[in-house]
Design an enzyme around this catalytic site. Structure first.
Site, PDB file in Angstrom:
ATOM      1  N   CYS A  78       0.860  -1.182   0.000  1.00 44.96           N
ATOM      2  CA  CYS A  78       0.000   0.000   0.000  1.00 44.96           C
ATOM      3  C   CYS A  78       0.894   1.228   0.000  1.00 44.96           C
ATOM      4  O   CYS A  78       1.716   1.405   0.912  1.00 44.96           O
ATOM      5  CB  CYS A  78      -0.865  -0.022   1.253  1.00 44.96           C
ATOM      6  SG  CYS A  78      -1.909   1.433   1.445  1.00 44.96           S
ATOM      7  N   CYS A 189      -1.225   3.527  -6.659  1.00 47.71           N
ATOM      8  CA  CYS A 189      -2.024   2.921  -5.580  1.00 47.71           C
ATOM      9  C   CYS A 189      -2.226   1.465  -5.972  1.00 47.71           C
ATOM     10  O   CYS A 189      -2.513   1.163  -7.147  1.00 47.71           O
ATOM     11  CB  CYS A 189      -3.361   3.651  -5.476  1.00 47.71           C
ATOM     12  SG  CYS A 189      -4.603   2.807  -4.470  1.00 47.71           S
TER      13      CYS A 189
HETATM   14  N1  DGL Z   1      -4.055   0.602  -1.820  1.00 44.09           N
HETATM   15  C1  DGL Z   1      -3.626   1.781  -1.170  1.00 44.09           C
HETATM   16  C2  DGL Z   1      -2.433   2.434  -1.842  1.00 44.09           C
HETATM   17  O1  DGL Z   1      -1.653   1.773  -2.482  1.00 44.09           O
HETATM   18  C3  DGL Z   1      -4.575   2.778  -0.592  1.00 44.09           C
HETATM   19  C4  DGL Z   1      -6.001   2.761  -0.893  1.00 44.09           C
HETATM   20  C5  DGL Z   1      -6.805   3.494   0.150  1.00 44.09           C
HETATM   21  O2  DGL Z   1      -7.134   2.844   1.120  1.00 44.09           O
HETATM   22  O3  DGL Z   1      -7.073   4.685  -0.004  1.00 44.09           O
HETATM   23  O4  DGL Z   1      -2.241   3.613  -1.719  1.00 44.09           O
END
Ligand code: DGL
Length: 267
Positions: A78, A189
């Site tokens: 993430c 993301c």
């Molecule tokens: N999947 C996450 C990222 O790579 C964040 C998504 C979220 O919860 O806003 O930033």
């Protein structure tokens, strides 16, 4: 623990929700002998609009849980959690192989021919000092246009990878980037690789789409090799937890992970 037992221990991976499954898939492909643990922190998704303090606390809780399950390494799958929490986890666990992730600014700056790069990411990632430092370091010769994408993670969490609503939302985020002359778009993301086919249908073929999952898997491989921790046996079935509704994750696993699996509740 004897070295052989350590090698067979699992890798712990977490994200705010299903996004990290895009990274987990890359790790499984590159390192099929590794056993994997995955937490979707879906009770707190999205991280993108939350405070760094809140996300740091979640990183502490999730890391502790995965280590208590015997994880030999951690992956913050993430971008938003990484900018908020990776530094503290590195301080807390200095000996632990730990991989975070950040938008692929360096490869994008090398790939662009128009000299204009677009970054699709969460508000939290784009506002962070870590992202500003990344631009200073690798993007001084190119123009970078950033685009926060509120609402997109929620669509992907719901398994709406190709619905009219997701298409319209994404179109609204991408149009300004194309208008600025971007020829390279960074998927900053981990949720976004799941809508890559939709994104591809909205931009000309000449636009490069860059995501970080494969590079993260290679970094996991390098780090485990450095620590003499690469597994060489047969992987255990991947274990999944969700801090939200386990049933919801269980339902989208065949679509996003490619296999059905039981999901346990993380309280
Ligand atoms: N999947 C996450 C990222 O790579 C964040 C998504 C979220 O919860 O806003 O930033």
């Amino acid at each position: 623990m004897p070295r052989n037992a350590c090698r067979g221990a699992p890798i712990g991976v977490f994200d705010s929700g299903v996004g990290g499954l895009s990274v987990l898939r890359e790790i499984r492909t590159l390192l099929p002998s590794e056993s994997l643990l995955y937490i979707a922190d879906s009770g707190h998704v999205p991280y993108g609009e939350k405070s760094p303090e809140f996300i740091r606390e979640r990183c502490r809780v999730l890391a502790e849980f995965l280590l208590a399950q015997g994880a030999k390494a951690l992956v913050l799958a993430c971008n938003t959690a990484t900018v908020a929490g990776v530094a503290e986890l590195r301080e807390r666990y200095p000996q632990l192989p730990l991989v975070g992730m950040e938008p692929a600014v360096k490869p994008a700056a090398a790939a662009t021919t128009s000299g204009v790069v677009g970054v699709l990411a969460t508000t939290g990632t784009l506002k962070s000092a870590k992202f500003a430092a990344l631009l200073d370091r690798f993007a001084s010769d190119v123009r970078v246009i950033t685009q926060p994408c509120p609402g997109l993670v929620e669509q992907i969490e719901a398994g709406e990878l190709d619905s009219a609503a997701t298409r319209e939302l994404l179109q609204g985020f991408v149009a300004p980037l194309l208008a600025e002359g971007c020829d390279t778009l960074i998927l900053g993301c981990t949720h976004y690789p799941f809508i890559k086919p939709l994104l591809r249908s909205l931009v000309p073929d000449s636009i490069s789409l860059i995501d970080t999952g494969p590079a993260v898997a290679r970094q996991v491989q390098r780090l485990l090799a450095d620590h003499d921790l690469l597994a060489n046996g047969t992987a255990q079935p991947t274990q999944f937890w969700s801090s939200g509704e386990p049933q919801a994750l269980q339902q989208v696993l065949p679509l996003l992970w490619g296999d059905a699996a039981h999901v346990r509740a993380l309280s």
